[in-house]
Scaffold this motif. Structure first.
Motif, short mmCIF file in Angstrom:
data_model
loop_
_atom_site.label_atom_id
_atom_site.label_comp_id
_atom_site.label_asym_id
_atom_site.label_seq_id
_atom_site.Cartn_x
_atom_site.Cartn_y
_atom_site.Cartn_z
N THR A 36 0.87 -1.43 0.04
CA THR A 36 -0.08 0.17 -0.31
C THR A 36 0.54 1.09 0.19
O THR A 36 1.51 1.32 0.84
CB THR A 36 -0.81 0.09 1.29
OG1 THR A 36 -1.25 -1.56 1.18
CG2 THR A 36 -2.12 1.38 1.35
N ALA A 44 2.29 6.76 -6.83
CA ALA A 44 1.40 5.37 -8.03
C ALA A 44 2.50 5.14 -8.46
O ALA A 44 2.28 3.62 -8.76
CB ALA A 44 0.56 6.07 -7.54
N VAL A 74 -3.46 2.26 -2.85
CA VAL A 74 -3.05 3.41 -3.17
C VAL A 74 -4.27 4.48 -2.65
O VAL A 74 -4.78 4.36 -2.74
CB VAL A 74 -2.27 4.42 -4.72
CG1 VAL A 74 -2.39 5.96 -4.71
CG2 VAL A 74 -1.75 3.39 -5.38
N VAL A 124 -5.58 7.05 -1.43
CA VAL A 124 -5.98 8.78 -1.95
C VAL A 124 -6.43 9.66 -0.90
O VAL A 124 -7.24 10.77 -1.48
CB VAL A 124 -7.04 8.09 -2.92
CG1 VAL A 124 -6.45 6.68 -4.40
CG2 VAL A 124 -8.67 7.25 -2.34
N ASN A 175 -7.40 12.46 -7.55
CA ASN A 175 -6.01 11.30 -6.86
C ASN A 175 -6.47 9.98 -7.57
O ASN A 175 -5.53 8.83 -7.61
CB ASN A 175 -5.76 11.25 -4.83
CG ASN A 175 -4.92 12.54 -4.00
OD1 ASN A 175 -4.75 13.46 -5.06
ND2 ASN A 175 -5.66 12.72 -3.49
N VAL A 176 -7.98 9.14 -7.18
CA VAL A 176 -8.62 8.24 -7.65
C VAL A 176 -7.70 8.23 -9.31
O VAL A 176 -7.67 6.77 -9.51
CB VAL A 176 -9.94 8.24 -7.36
CG1 VAL A 176 -10.14 7.10 -7.94
CG2 VAL A 176 -10.24 8.12 -5.61
N ALA A 187 -4.31 7.41 -9.28
CA ALA A 187 -4.39 5.97 -8.78
C ALA A 187 -4.64 4.53 -10.26
O ALA A 187 -4.08 3.87 -10.25
CB ALA A 187 -4.55 5.58 -7.67
N ALA A 225 -3.14 0.84 -10.38
CA ALA A 225 -3.82 0.39 -8.61
C ALA A 225 -4.25 -1.03 -9.12
O ALA A 225 -5.43 -0.93 -9.35
CB ALA A 225 -3.87 1.31 -7.63
N VAL A 283 -8.09 1.27 -4.35
CA VAL A 283 -6.79 2.62 -3.31
C VAL A 283 -7.87 3.13 -1.38
O VAL A 283 -8.74 1.85 -1.56
CB VAL A 283 -7.71 3.56 -3.90
CG1 VAL A 283 -7.31 3.85 -5.15
CG2 VAL A 283 -9.66 3.69 -3.85
N VAL A 331 -11.94 -0.69 -3.59
CA VAL A 331 -11.70 0.71 -2.28
C VAL A 331 -12.00 0.00 -0.73
O VAL A 331 -12.70 -0.86 -0.08
CB VAL A 331 -13.06 1.58 -1.55
CG1 VAL A 331 -13.30 3.04 -0.65
CG2 VAL A 331 -13.42 2.01 -3.20
#
Lengths: 314, 314
Positions: free
Chosen positions: B39, B59, B73, B75, B86-87, B90, B95, B98, B128
């Protein structure tokens, strides 16, 4: 300059962008109101949620529309280099001072916070207001740390949280802080509901949420507390303790008139209530807070509208 | 994918910029170590202090150097639109999921936090991880809120804070959370010092600070706890409760070996200690934390070096 009433305007958003027209409208209202200073990008101004570019632009708009009233600008950020970048943009905007809260993600040590204030005071000639707001920063200053920071060149004022409700305790608290500060460093109270108590206890300035949107009732409290403002508190103390007590009572009475408002602040937080007031008065667009912060629900808004009417603030 | 050991690497800085060589070195170590996932940009990865551009780059580097190990990652950001940006980065990096903590400046309500997770799950197909870390976010989830959020499509795991020290209490706590979650949502423990307890209490995954820098001793704890990992915990429970108790004891013994390290974590915080370890081992440059966070002083560093030697981790 770091005395009297400093008004903290909201920074309203519309569709996730700063609503520049609404913001300049709020600043112009304050410029016309008689407040002593305007602090843009305080907690009430949602500084922590805005990008560096948004903050630079808001600082610039604040100074441009303040009509000569001194503007202080909040520069806090999680990383020291980002704080320094915000200081640069406050300088470029023509700010009269900067407000710095040690906001945290990882818990900060006293040495971390001292280092932050050292970096900022070394990096600017602007006066710095130390912003002690543990409810948002999750950092608590000791009186000893106030003393260490206040020694740094450029520290102008310390914004303390609300004072104890008991008058003697409040006076002791303010006197205890005063005792460790250089003479030129002023003490400011925040926590609007206890501001009258703070002024009565000897604070020099009120850093006010409500004054940013409703300056008139805040000025009534300040003026009641300072009826004899030509004298210093100390002279007044020697000359006429009875008069000082009268002023404290008058300020407390003005503040008590706003009790329904302070009740809403306690229940929902001052930011959400103030945003609802600005939205209700047409000073900000609907849903003006940065998400994920939601404004009050319709029930809360109805209560705000009723209080505004009851207090003849609408 | 959201089981086993997830290792949280530091994001070392050098002169206030991400030290990309040091970061990729840490990631490659993890790729070779046998951890189940990496992570990047967790609390240990200082995500809250980095710009959106730095986070996008980190990332990308993490996925590029992970050798096929799944990379999650972090976020989190104060503003929902920044979280969504940020999403996006990623996703662009590749990724596998998140991690989202509801970080706060103004206190958040349950509805604010639910709205944040709604916005993110609606905005991405990536799984998520709900990141409950009240020590840094200053938001506390209720079990009821876990339930409301876990119903959203795409929620894969919940990272809970450390469990109670008492084994029965810890089992009750995990079982109580499990009871309100859909079956596919895993429960992960954080708080390295109590991770063995959390795994014994039924957590599916350990989201680990120390594993990001020292994966081997973390894997020893995990493997002791999972000696019989071909079976599900439930099957093992039915088949051989005694064996389960043995594994809990073995994991606790592996964790107890690291007691001097947990003591340093308790005293200085896991981030500052882990940064000092990485610096001591030459995995990160000196003063690798983002200012205003100062690393340990020389006395603290000496203690870290001594513990590393004592535990044969140097």
């Amino acid at each position: 300059m770091f005395t009297g009433l400093s008004a903290f305007p909201l920074t309203p958003l519309k569709d996730d962008s700063v609503d520049e027209a609404a913001f300049t409208g709020l600043v112009q209202r304050l410029a016309d109101s008689g407040v002593d200073s305007i602090t843009a990008l305080g907690s009430t101004g949602s500084y922590a949620y805005l990008t560096a570019a948004e903050r630079a632009r808001v600082a610039q708009l604040a100074v441009e529309h303040a009509g000569g009233v001194p503007v202080f600008v909040g520069v806090g950020a999680l990383r020291t280099s980002h704080v320094l970048a915000n200081v640069r943009s406050a300088e470029a905007a023509g700010a009269a001072g900067v407000l710095l809260a040690p906001i945290s993600y990882q818990p900060l040590t006293d040495d971390d916070v001292l280092g932050l204030f050292q970096a900022v005071t070394a990096g600017t000639d602007l006066p710095v207001i130390v912003y002690d707001n543990p409810g948002t920063t999750h950092f608590s200053f000791s009186t000893e740390l106030y003393a260490r920071i206040a020694e740094l060149p450029g520290i102008a004022s310390i914004k303390i949280p609300g004072v104890p409700r008991d008058a003697a305790e409040a006076r002791n608290r303010v006197a205890g802080i005063r005792a460790v500060l250089p003479e030129h460093v002023t003490i400011g109270v925040s926590g609007d509901a206890t501001a009258a108590d703070g002024l009565a206890a000897g604070c020099d300035v009120w850093y006010s949420v409500i004054a940013g949107t409703l300056p008139a009732p805040a000025l009534r409290i300040l003026r009641a507390a300072r009826a004899d403002s030509a004298n210093t508190a100390d002279e007044a103390d020697q000359a006429d303790r009875a008069h000082q007590t009268d002023r404290a009572a008058a300020a407390a009475a003005e503040s008590a008139r706003l009790a329904p408002l302070w009740q809403l602040f306690a229940e929902f937080g001052s930011l959400r209530v103030t945003a609802a007031i600005a939205e209700q008065l047409g000073l900000a667009p609907h849903a003006s807070l940065p998400l994920p912060l939601r404004g009050l629900d319709s029930n809360g808004r109805t209560r705000v509208a009723r209080v505004l009417e009851e207090l003849r603030l609408a």
